[in-house]
Design an enzyme around this catalytic site. Structure first.
Site: not given
Length: 498
Positions: A35, A57, A171
């Site tokens: 990722d 992502k 996040m």
């Protein structure tokens, strides 16, 4: 037959924060699914035949949905392959590793989880903020910065505000205002210290500090973007005291290294240890020669009285062929051995050979001066070297005795670096470019058209020594600093002084 999936935590970003087991899983993988937050350097550790699948992502920009990622893991494992799912941080700390594990279990696919250092702890550490400290907090809490459904906020803000513990939100940069507002509305003082850490543990780490009331404005001033983590609590006050990471002498400096890829790792590691963000642009490629002449020469080493190694590559390739002929260092027992430079001497020592002579300055001229006082017309000198080696030494020694040059390798232009070099010059602000030989400078400029050559001329260029400096000036490059001594250590010292 089903394969197996390893759900591996790659840590918060610093290349060396990967666990040993995680490293083994990368090297074993037939399929590497990685990722955005996993350090791209890990990909270089994979098997040459490994299939690399990017599933990164970013906020509102997903290469694959989570369902699609789950299916990739299952499909590749059902093909009988070993699959390593490389995830930033720890797989089970908001990494959706639990969901992936459940998906694999439902399909009878064996898997293992390899924990990683979560940014919630490691990221704070590198920002100088301990997540716990007995003088400041009785607990810590790690909270997701966004929910599955933003309309259904399941966070108990009142409980968090009353805990008096360190709060870490992962996040959550896009929800920074909401997080700060909810905490203040539920009892936390506006003056509560807060920080936002961007690209934690990496050379481009940036940190903004403030309070619950001011942190959003501080983040805007600093220009921070995702990935970032948010920390709230009294421990933020310790940042100025404990900020070891950003106080390193080259922290945040973008440095281009132009050596061949096989040689650059040591220089790169040392620069990274000092805090630099290093871009490897190998402008040269070392191509070994394999000729009958080399083997014939190595089979009659007793004909010579001296062997002079002109470079590290000459040493390594010399011994590679010597071993291939089922010989070893004992074949040099009757020769005086000389190395041009301390780095070459160090490589020699790795083969059990010490250089008999070492000049104060690491140039062919200095070696010539040293040997001219020792050689007689009865001596015979062998010089293993590359095809681009200067002729100064051999020319001077030939006036005394017989000298034979043995070409071990060619130094050629690495055309594969052209696209990467132009991309870096377009997208990054480069602070320094290092040149460790004339060929690294010549080849870098040969890769570029006039527009990019002009860009390079505006960057501070560091030279390893006077011969390299001369080549740089001939190319129109200004020598910002020159190493003294002419070694990698001298080059690094130049950068630290700069």
């Amino acid at each position: 037959m089903s394969g197996k999936v390893y759900l591996v935590g790659a840590g918060p970003g610093d290349f060396r924060l990967l666990t040993l087991k995680g490293l083994d899983c990368i090297k074993e993988a037939e399929v590497l699914v990685y990722d955005r937050l996993a350090n791209a350097e890990y990909l270089k550790l994979a098997r040459p035949d490994a299939e690399l699948i990017y599933v990164g992502k970013a906020s509102s920009n997903h290469t694959m949905t989570q369902d699609e990622i789950n299916e990739v893991l299952a499909v590749k494992a059902k093909e009988g392959k070993v699959v390593t799912r490389l995830k930033g941080g720890d797989p089970y700390v908001f990494g959706r590793g639990g969901e992936e594990g459940e998906y694999l279990l439902e399909r009878d696919i064996p898997f293992e989880v390899v924990p990683g250092i979560t940014s919630a702890i490691g990221g704070l550490c590198y920002a100088g903020i301990p997540i716990t400290h007995r003088d400041y907090t009785p607990s810590f809490h790690v909270i997701t910065g966004h929910l599955k459904d933003e309309t259904k906020d399941r966070i108990n803000w009142s409980a968090l505000a009353s805990m008096q513990g360190t709060l870490v939100f992962l996040m959550g940069l896009s929800n920074l205002n909401k997080i700060c507002t909810n905490l203040m509305q539920n009892g936390l003082a506006e003056s509560t210290p807060a920080a936002v850490i961007n690209w934690a543990t990496r050379a481009n780490q940036k940190v903004a500090t403030g309070t619950l009331l001011t942190i959003e404005e501080e983040v805007k001033k600093a220009g921070l973007t995702s990935p970032s983590l948010i920390v709230v609590g009294e421990v933020v006050q310790l940042r100025d005291k404990l900020n070891f990471f950003e106080k390193r002498p080259l922290f945040g400096k973008n440095i281009v290294v132009t050596r061949s890829r096989t040689q650059s790792s040591d220089l790169k590691a040392k620069l990274q240890e000092l805090g630099a963000n290093v871009f490897e642009i190998p402008t040269i490629e070392i191509v070994a020669r394999q000729t009958d002449e080399i083997d014939e020469t190595l089979n009659r080493l007793n004909d010579y009285t001296y062997v002079v190694f002109g470079s590290q590559n000459a040493v390594s390739l010399f011994f590679d062929r010597l071993y291939a002929l089922r010989k070893d260092a004992r074949a040099l027992s009757n020769l005086k051995v000389v190395a041009v430079g301390s780095a070459t001497a160090k490589v020699l020592e790795g083969y059990g050979i010490r250089s008999d002579f070492m000049p104060e300055r690491f140039t062919q001229e200095s070696i010539a001066e040293l040997l001219e006082s020792k050689l007689t017309n009865e001596d015979k000198v062998l010089m293993p070297q590359g095809s681009l080696a200067r002729d100064i030494l051999s020319t001077r020694l030939q006036t005394i005795c017989q000298v034979e040059q043995l070409l071990m390798y060619d130094t050629v232009l690495n055309k594969n670096s052209k696209a990467l070099l132009k991309e870096i010059l377009d997208e990054e602000t480069i602070d320094y470019i290092t040149f460790t030989s004339s060929s690294t400078a010549n080849n870098l400029m040969a890769l570029l058209d006039e527009e990019y050559k002009e860009k390079v001329k505006t960057i501070k260029c560091i030279s390893i020594g006077e011969i390299t400096s001369k080549a740089m000036r001939n190319l129109g490059l200004e020598v910002y600093k020159e190493a003294n001594p002419f070694t990698i250590e001298g080059l690094i010292e130049c950068l630290c002084e700069a």
